[in-house]
Scaffold this motif. Structure first.
Motif, PDB file in Angstrom:
ATOM      1  N   LEU A  94       0.840  -1.204   0.000  1.00  0.00           N
ATOM      2  CA  LEU A  94       0.000   0.000   0.000  1.00  0.00           C
ATOM      3  C   LEU A  94       0.874   1.253   0.000  1.00  0.00           C
ATOM      4  O   LEU A  94       0.612   2.224  -0.709  1.00  0.00           O
ATOM      5  CB  LEU A  94      -0.939   0.023   1.213  1.00  0.00           C
ATOM      6  N   SER A  95       1.961   1.214   0.790  1.00  0.00           N
ATOM      7  CA  SER A  95       2.842   2.385   0.912  1.00  0.00           C
ATOM      8  C   SER A  95       3.681   2.579  -0.349  1.00  0.00           C
ATOM      9  O   SER A  95       3.669   3.650  -0.958  1.00  0.00           O
ATOM     10  CB  SER A  95       3.784   2.218   2.120  1.00  0.00           C
ATOM     11  N   PHE A  96       4.408   1.535  -0.721  1.00  0.00           N
ATOM     12  CA  PHE A  96       5.255   1.632  -1.910  1.00  0.00           C
ATOM     13  C   PHE A  96       4.399   1.780  -3.165  1.00  0.00           C
ATOM     14  O   PHE A  96       4.725   2.564  -4.061  1.00  0.00           O
ATOM     15  CB  PHE A  96       6.170   0.403  -2.007  1.00  0.00           C
ATOM     16  N   GLY A  97       3.305   1.021  -3.208  1.00  0.00           N
ATOM     17  CA  GLY A  97       2.420   1.049  -4.383  1.00  0.00           C
ATOM     18  C   GLY A  97       1.862   2.435  -4.658  1.00  0.00           C
ATOM     19  O   GLY A  97       1.709   2.838  -5.810  1.00  0.00           O
ATOM     20  N   ALA A  98       1.558   3.190  -3.585  1.00  0.00           N
ATOM     21  CA  ALA A  98       1.045   4.548  -3.756  1.00  0.00           C
ATOM     22  C   ALA A  98       2.059   5.387  -4.535  1.00  0.00           C
ATOM     23  O   ALA A  98       1.701   6.077  -5.498  1.00  0.00           O
ATOM     24  CB  ALA A  98       0.766   5.178  -2.393  1.00  0.00           C
ATOM     25  N   LEU A 135      -0.541  -3.227  -6.672  1.00  0.00           N
ATOM     26  CA  LEU A 135       0.546  -3.970  -6.013  1.00  0.00           C
ATOM     27  C   LEU A 135       0.028  -4.851  -4.885  1.00  0.00           C
ATOM     28  O   LEU A 135       0.503  -5.964  -4.682  1.00  0.00           O
ATOM     29  CB  LEU A 135       1.627  -3.022  -5.481  1.00  0.00           C
ATOM     30  N   THR A 136      -0.972  -4.365  -4.135  1.00  0.00           N
ATOM     31  CA  THR A 136      -1.506  -5.175  -3.037  1.00  0.00           C
ATOM     32  C   THR A 136      -2.231  -6.400  -3.595  1.00  0.00           C
ATOM     33  O   THR A 136      -2.065  -7.514  -3.086  1.00  0.00           O
ATOM     34  CB  THR A 136      -2.449  -4.332  -2.148  1.00  0.00           C
ATOM     35  N   TYR A 137      -2.991  -6.195  -4.650  1.00  0.00           N
ATOM     36  CA  TYR A 137      -3.682  -7.330  -5.273  1.00  0.00           C
ATOM     37  C   TYR A 137      -2.674  -8.332  -5.840  1.00  0.00           C
ATOM     38  O   TYR A 137      -2.860  -9.546  -5.735  1.00  0.00           O
ATOM     39  CB  TYR A 137      -4.641  -6.858  -6.381  1.00  0.00           C
ATOM     40  N   PRO A 141      -3.312 -11.140  -2.759  1.00  0.00           N
ATOM     41  CA  PRO A 141      -4.693 -11.090  -3.277  1.00  0.00           C
ATOM     42  C   PRO A 141      -5.739 -11.496  -2.237  1.00  0.00           C
ATOM     43  O   PRO A 141      -6.844 -10.966  -2.221  1.00  0.00           O
ATOM     44  CB  PRO A 141      -4.669 -12.070  -4.462  1.00  0.00           C
ATOM     45  N   GLN A 142      -5.373 -12.441  -1.360  1.00  0.00           N
ATOM     46  CA  GLN A 142      -6.338 -12.886  -0.358  1.00  0.00           C
ATOM     47  C   GLN A 142      -6.736 -11.767   0.589  1.00  0.00           C
ATOM     48  O   GLN A 142      -7.915 -11.516   0.824  1.00  0.00           O
ATOM     49  CB  GLN A 142      -5.736 -14.059   0.416  1.00  0.00           C
ATOM     50  N   TRP A 143      -5.743 -11.064   1.124  1.00  0.00           N
ATOM     51  CA  TRP A 143      -6.037  -9.949   2.035  1.00  0.00           C
ATOM     52  C   TRP A 143      -6.799  -8.853   1.295  1.00  0.00           C
ATOM     53  O   TRP A 143      -7.752  -8.296   1.813  1.00  0.00           O
ATOM     54  CB  TRP A 143      -4.750  -9.370   2.648  1.00  0.00           C
ATOM     55  N   SER A 147     -10.621  -7.618   2.267  1.00  0.00           N
ATOM     56  CA  SER A 147     -10.700  -6.304   2.916  1.00  0.00           C
ATOM     57  C   SER A 147     -11.402  -5.273   2.049  1.00  0.00           C
ATOM     58  O   SER A 147     -12.299  -4.567   2.508  1.00  0.00           O
ATOM     59  CB  SER A 147      -9.290  -5.793   3.237  1.00  0.00           C
ATOM     60  N   PHE A 148     -10.995  -5.176   0.798  1.00  0.00           N
ATOM     61  CA  PHE A 148     -11.557  -4.177  -0.102  1.00  0.00           C
ATOM     62  C   PHE A 148     -12.769  -4.736  -0.844  1.00  0.00           C
ATOM     63  O   PHE A 148     -12.684  -5.145  -1.992  1.00  0.00           O
ATOM     64  CB  PHE A 148     -10.493  -3.676  -1.087  1.00  0.00           C
TER      65      PHE A 148
END
Ligand SMILES: CC(C)=CCC/C(C)=C/CC/C(C)=C/CC/C(C)=C/COC[C@@H](COP(=O)(O)O)OC/C=C(\C)CC/C=C(\C)CC/C=C(\C)CCC=C(C)C
Ligand SMILES: Nc1ccn([C@@H]2O[C@H](COP(=O)(O)OP(=O)(O)OP(=O)(O)O)[C@@H](O)[C@H]2O)c(=O)n1
Ligand SMILES: [Mg+2]
Length: 181
Positions: A94-98, A135-137, A141-143, A147-148
């Protein structure tokens, strides 16, 4: 539960889930400066690869701040048990992906001939959201899918441009940003 309370809970959850990305993006502005990631080099079209607005200090400082917030969120969610705990992978992506999303946007902005800082409505506001999600997906992908939920995704897409505008105006007046957008 009334509809208002339901909506309120959705908004809080959306902000909570996005927090590492929401912190990484503005703190990159705070820490930014110094050596640009493209080392000042041009692309084949004679324009800068990324431009002076994407620096190593911004990338590292912003990613680090997002990760610190995510680690704090893990502590808090263990106490509360109501809020979703971000996975360790998600904190990083989430951080790096942003900031990765922001960099990819600048690459295409330069290719289209937009100068550094030029306005690109909606894309400037959502680049970091898309980068964080992709990047998170890709890495957890499970989280991500648990969550989203679709309603959270829609809430984030509506809420982010508003929050982005407000933070940028604040950033402009406290002289951290050159443009109020
Ligand atoms: C759910 C729970 C329990 C808590 C949630 C708490 C909460 C209110 C979270 C959201 C707050 C937040 C950080 C919102 C901003 C998210 C966002 C969309 C940021 C976009 O970043 C824009 C940034 C870079 O622009 P660029 O894309 O063009 O590169 O703008 C730069 C702005 C600055 C440098 C100003 C300084 C800002 C900070 C140091 C970050 C902290 C921000 C605030 C405290 C202001 C938040 C204000 C609100 C409520 C909008
Ligand atoms: N990886 C990053 C991201 C941002 N910044 C800093 O944050 C400011 C605002 O970021 P942004 O609006 O994304 O960049 P722009 O200067 O508008 O450039 P671009 O047109 O490429 O978006 C930049 O000028 C730069 O000082 C940085 O140093 N490194
Ligand atoms: Mg900009």
């Amino acid at each position: 539960m009334s509809e208002i309370t339901y909506l309120f809970n959705i908004i809080i959850l959306a902000l909570w889930l996005m927090l590492p990305a929401y912190i990484a993006n503005p703190t990159a502005v705070v820490f930014g400066g110094g050596t640009p990631i493209d080392f000042g080099k041009n692309w084949r079209d004679g324009r800068r690869i990324l431009g002076d607005g994407k620096t190593f200090r911004g990338l590292i400082g912003g990613t680090a701040c997002g990760i610190i917030i995510g680690l704090l969120q893990r502590q808090i969610s263990q106490v509360g048990d109501i809020l979703i705990t971000p996975s360790l992978i998600a904190i990083v992506t989430l951080s790096f992906g942003a900031l990765f999303g922001d960099i990819v946007k600048s690459f295409f902005k330069r290719r289209l001939g937009f100068a550094r800082g030029a306005k690109l409505p909606l894309i400037d506001q959502l680049d970091f959201v898309i980068g964080a999600w992709v990047l998170t997906y890709a890495f957890d992908p499970q989280w991500f899918t648990q969550s989203f939920e679709p309603l959270i995704i829609i809430t984030v897409l509506i809420l982010t441009p508003v929050l982005h505008r407000v933070t940028n105006i604040i950033g402009y007046y406290i002289k951290l940003k050159k443009e109020p957008w």
